[in-house]
Design a protein around this motif. Structure first.
Motif, PDB file in Angstrom:
ATOM      1  N   PRO A   1       0.856  -1.195   0.000  1.00  0.00           N
ATOM      2  CA  PRO A   1       0.000   0.000   0.000  1.00  0.00           C
ATOM      3  C   PRO A   1       0.889   1.241   0.000  1.00  0.00           C
ATOM      4  O   PRO A   1       2.099   1.128  -0.091  1.00  0.00           O
ATOM      5  N   CYS A   2       0.289   2.432   0.112  1.00  0.00           N
ATOM      6  CA  CYS A   2       1.113   3.618   0.368  1.00  0.00           C
ATOM      7  C   CYS A   2       1.560   3.528   1.814  1.00  0.00           C
ATOM      8  O   CYS A   2       0.787   3.171   2.690  1.00  0.00           O
ATOM      9  N   PHE A   3       2.807   3.877   2.069  1.00  0.00           N
ATOM     10  CA  PHE A   3       3.366   3.664   3.400  1.00  0.00           C
ATOM     11  C   PHE A   3       3.112   4.816   4.358  1.00  0.00           C
ATOM     12  O   PHE A   3       3.537   4.777   5.495  1.00  0.00           O
ATOM     13  N   GLN A   4       2.445   5.854   3.921  1.00  0.00           N
ATOM     14  CA  GLN A   4       2.156   7.026   4.753  1.00  0.00           C
ATOM     15  C   GLN A   4       3.424   7.458   5.491  1.00  0.00           C
ATOM     16  O   GLN A   4       3.423   7.641   6.710  1.00  0.00           O
ATOM     17  N   CYS A   5       4.495   7.626   4.729  1.00  0.00           N
ATOM     18  CA  CYS A   5       5.812   7.915   5.294  1.00  0.00           C
ATOM     19  C   CYS A   5       5.782   9.058   6.309  1.00  0.00           C
ATOM     20  O   CYS A   5       5.020  10.016   6.166  1.00  0.00           O
ATOM     21  N   GLU A   6       6.638   8.941   7.325  1.00  0.00           N
ATOM     22  CA  GLU A   6       6.782  10.028   8.294  1.00  0.00           C
ATOM     23  C   GLU A   6       7.431  11.242   7.641  1.00  0.00           C
ATOM     24  O   GLU A   6       7.159  12.377   8.006  1.00  0.00           O
TER      25      GLU A   6
ATOM     26  N   ALA B   1       8.120  11.727  -7.449  1.00  0.00           N
ATOM     27  CA  ALA B   1       8.861  11.914  -6.204  1.00  0.00           C
ATOM     28  C   ALA B   1       8.706  10.764  -5.224  1.00  0.00           C
ATOM     29  O   ALA B   1       9.508  10.620  -4.314  1.00  0.00           O
ATOM     30  N   CYS B   2       7.677   9.938  -5.371  1.00  0.00           N
ATOM     31  CA  CYS B   2       7.475   8.835  -4.432  1.00  0.00           C
ATOM     32  C   CYS B   2       8.446   7.712  -4.756  1.00  0.00           C
ATOM     33  O   CYS B   2       8.447   7.198  -5.862  1.00  0.00           O
ATOM     34  N   PRO B   3       9.286   7.310  -3.796  1.00  0.00           N
ATOM     35  CA  PRO B   3      10.266   6.258  -4.090  1.00  0.00           C
ATOM     36  C   PRO B   3       9.669   4.859  -4.067  1.00  0.00           C
ATOM     37  O   PRO B   3      10.393   3.887  -4.273  1.00  0.00           O
TER      38      PRO B   3
ATOM     39  N   PRO C   1       8.511  12.210   0.762  1.00  0.00           N
ATOM     40  CA  PRO C   1       9.072  13.069  -0.291  1.00  0.00           C
ATOM     41  C   PRO C   1       8.024  13.515  -1.310  1.00  0.00           C
ATOM     42  O   PRO C   1       8.263  14.454  -2.077  1.00  0.00           O
ATOM     43  N   CYS C   2       6.862  12.857  -1.310  1.00  0.00           N
ATOM     44  CA  CYS C   2       5.828  13.223  -2.277  1.00  0.00           C
ATOM     45  C   CYS C   2       5.134  14.517  -1.890  1.00  0.00           C
ATOM     46  O   CYS C   2       4.509  15.164  -2.718  1.00  0.00           O
ATOM     47  N   VAL C   3       5.192  14.909  -0.623  1.00  0.00           N
ATOM     48  CA  VAL C   3       4.411  16.052  -0.156  1.00  0.00           C
ATOM     49  C   VAL C   3       5.012  17.415  -0.537  1.00  0.00           C
ATOM     50  O   VAL C   3       4.323  18.250  -1.114  1.00  0.00           O
TER      51      VAL C   3
END
Ligand code: SF4
Ligand code: SF4
Lengths: 398, 276
Positions: free
Chosen positions: B117-122, B160-162, B125-127
């Motif tokens: 899924p999307c990892f909802q990174c802390e 931008a999302c890795p 980099p996509c934001v």
């Protein structure tokens, strides 16, 4: 020749309109980019034309800011070329948006952590500066032409030599503001790619600089190309054309140097995933874009033609050389945008979800080509009209 | 055209320029000012971003996340399918694919797989790349969302999302017959405010991704039901919960099991862990 030119242009506009119609009615459905390669031909052409604009503007600053008299006949022409190419670039990127009607959001609700917002703001300001500069540059000519043309001077300005001198001063101030703006905004376009650290192929501090240098090379080539193309009395300007050719050669040489550095550093990095885009460029399905279009046509042929003593003095060879640069740089732009995207972020993603939108292969669709043909024809059309009616080549009519 | 001649003539050209009030000094002043200003602006901008990130952490009430137990995952792809039907995803858009790879050579082969899924990174980099703040990280629970009413569809965030977690909605349809209602079923995302799915209307033409089934949260921000993938998972491999709550299942699993996150070296700090 003239007839042929107009017929081609009208055909271009005509079939291009079909693409525009398709794009507006079916949105992005008929485009071939997807979610693995989200940017395609249009983005590549956008950076191509935006580069031409910045390059052409910087050439014009040689006249109006740095006051190199030799280039005087290019001044107004370059400013106008910068305007038209910027206009084309903006249409390209506008058509690329998923929601064209929301473009204003970038201006009114920008997020300045995003290079894209910076870029949009900078080119808006640059656009305004360009328009003002063109206005001050031409308003005394508009007055002179009289009749309807007076409207364009907006009721200000005068034909007296003081008036012209004053206008020149304004142009110089605007040009001085425009120079850092053009550098920043085109460097910003490079940075837009450079800051994306998820793509090691883009993520390099050299990117903004490469963008600038290649803008100067391709913009210089475009000005030279147009100047030779429209000049009736070529011999009279043969010295100017030669020095333009040399200018293009220098920029091209620096550009090649940077590119070699970029590619070699990339290739010698030992992490295979980081090298992958470079190998895609050289050995992928579109290897010929790199080896033939970019390297042979865009770099080797023009460098040879512009440095060999016999050919560099010959106007038709200079013409061929700059034409080669112009064609080759389309390849350069394509190879900036697409290879970086043409690899999976997570191995197996393409197989995990089978869809044409999840593919590492991209070739523009017919609709994308047609829209591009339309925008380019429109640009050439606007430019030709300007050339015909605007006082861009005052010198000629002496 | 007498004046033209004048301007063209070298000498008078010089006159025009020497009359010009802007000297080289002033050119340097002008360009210098413009460049300096923007330099200061861009530097302070970068630093303010880091301060913001710190502030964000202190405001959090929840930190929703997943621990995906790879021992229990049987590669049935029920999560992918349930997610598609929950969000009414069109063809070409996927939130939670199961990524597979074949390892080894016959006869010693096996497939390796994991749902992604999307990892909802802390530190997503996509934001920061979004030019209009359409995609942002929610202050209260750290979920990274895309506002379909703001997104201009520039697709910068996809680049931008890795982790390849984002897809663009091209407006494709399952059923060729345009009148078929199935093509127009509204998605429940954002409380279903987007309404019937139609061309020219968001979410078509915007970027989409997994939002941990945000529409299943109540007003307080607690989940009334598990996200579709976690709920459907027949092997009970997908565990969903709040990492800020030490008593939650995911916190306990994290304490007990050996876990990894993808591309840990990037420092994006995904909120989805894989238990080995
Ligand atoms: S996985 Fe990708 S889309 Fe999701 S938060 Fe991280 S960077 Fe953003
Ligand atoms: S596609 Fe939408 S969410 Fe993504 S960066 Fe562009 S505007 Fe933001």
């Amino acid at each position: 020749m003239k007839k042929f030119f107009w017929v081609t242009l009208v055909i271009g506009l005509g079939i291009g309109l079909i693409g525009v119609y398709e794009r507006l009615t079916t949105e992005h459905l008929q485009a071939n980019y997807g979610s693995i390669i989200p940017w395609g031909l249009w983005v590549a052409l956008y950076i191509y034309f935006v580069g031409l604009s910045a390059g052409a503007f910087l050439i014009s600053s040689l006249v109006y800011v740095f006051q190199i008299k030799k280039f005087e006949p290019l001044g107004k022409l370059s400013v106008f070329v910068a305007l038209v190419t910027l206009f084309m670039a903006l249409i390209f990127i506008w058509f690329d948006l998923g929601h064209m009607e929301r473009a204003w959001r970038v201006l009114l609700t920008p997020n300045f952590h995003s290079m894209m917002a910076w870029m949009v703001w900078l080119y808006t300001i640059y656009f305004l500066v360009l328009i003002c500069e063109a206005y001050f540059l031409l308003r005394s000519d508009f007055l002179k032409m009289g009749g309807m043309w007076k409207i364009f001077s907006l009721g200000f300005g005068s034909q007296s030599s003081e008036g012209i001198a004053r206008d020149r001063k304004y142009v110089r101030i605007l040009g001085s503001i425009g120079v850092p703006l053009a550098i920043m905004f085109h460097g910003g376009v490079g940075a837009l790619f450079g800051v994306v650290s998820a793509r090691p192929y883009w993520h390099s501090g050299l990117y903004p600089i490469i963008f600038l240098i290649s803008a100067l090379a391709s913009g210089g080539a475009l000005i030279t190309f147009i100047f030779i193309f429209i000049q009736k009395d070529k011999e009279k300007y043969s010295e100017l054309i030669q020095s333009l050719g040399q200018l293009v050669l220098y920029f091209l040489a620096v550009d090649i140097l940077f590119n070699i550095s970029e590619i070699l550093v990339g290739l010698y990095g030992a992490i295979p995933h980081h090298i992958e885009p470079f190998l895609t460029v050289m050995k992928g399905p579109f290897w010929w874009v790199f080896w033939v279009v970019q390297l042979c046509v865009g770099m080797m042929i023009p460098v040879l033609l512009l440095s060999y003593p016999k050919t560099k003095k010959n106007i038709s060879f200079v013409f061929t050389a700059v034409l080669c640069v112009l064609v080759g740089f389309i390849g350069v732009r394509l190879n900036i945008v697409i290879p970086a995207l043409a690899s999976e972020e997570i191995k197996g993603l393409v197989e995990a979800y089978r869809s044409a939108r999840f593919s590492t292969y991209y070739f523009p669709s017919l609709m994308e080509w047609l829209v591009s043909v339309f925008i380019i024809s429109l640009g050439i059309f606007v430019f030709t009209l300007g050339l015909k009616f605007l006082p861009l080549q005052t010198k000629e009519r002496i | 055209m007498a004046e033209d001649k004048d301007v063209h003539n070298g000498e008078s050209l010089e006159n025009v320029f020497s009359e010009s009030i802007v000297s080289r000094k002033e050119f340097l002043k002008l360009t210098g000012l413009v460049s300096l200003g923007s330099l200061v602006a861009s530097f302070s901008n970068v630093f303010s971003k880091q301060v913001e990130a710190l502030e964000l952490n202190s405001q959090k009430k929840h930190r929703w996340g997943m621990v995906i137990d790879l021992v229990r995952c049987v590669n049935c792809k029920a999560c992918t399918v349930s997610c598609r039907s929950e969000h009414k995803l069109p063809p070409g858009v996927v939130y939670n694919p199961v990524v597979e790879e074949e390892l080894g050579e016959f006869p010693n082969v096996r497939r390796r797989w994991f749902p992604k899924p999307c990892f909802q990174c802390e530190q997503p980099p996509c934001v920061p790349v979004c030019p209009v703040t359409a995609t942002y990280k929610r202050k209260e629970d750290g979920i990274v969302v895309i506002d379909p009413h703001k997104c201009i569809g520039c697709r910068y965030c996809i680049t931008a999302c890795p982790y390849g977690a984002r897809s663009f909605d091209f407006g494709e349809e399952y059923i060729a017959d345009k009148g078929n209602d199935y093509n127009h079923i509204p998605s429940p995302e954002w409380g279903g405010v987007q309404g019937v799915r139609e061309h020219g209307k968001a979410p078509i033409g915007t970027v989409r991704k997994c939002d941990f089934c945000l529409h299943l949260q109540d007003e307080e921000g607690n989940y009334t039901d598990l996200p579709a993938c976690a709920k459907t998972c027949m092997g009970k491999a997908i565990h969903f919960g709040d990492f800020l709550d030490p008593e939650s299942e995911v916190s306990k699993l994290l304490a007990r099991r050996n876990t990894i996150r993808l591309k840990e070296e990037l420092g994006t700090q995904p909120n989805v862990y894989y238990a080995l």
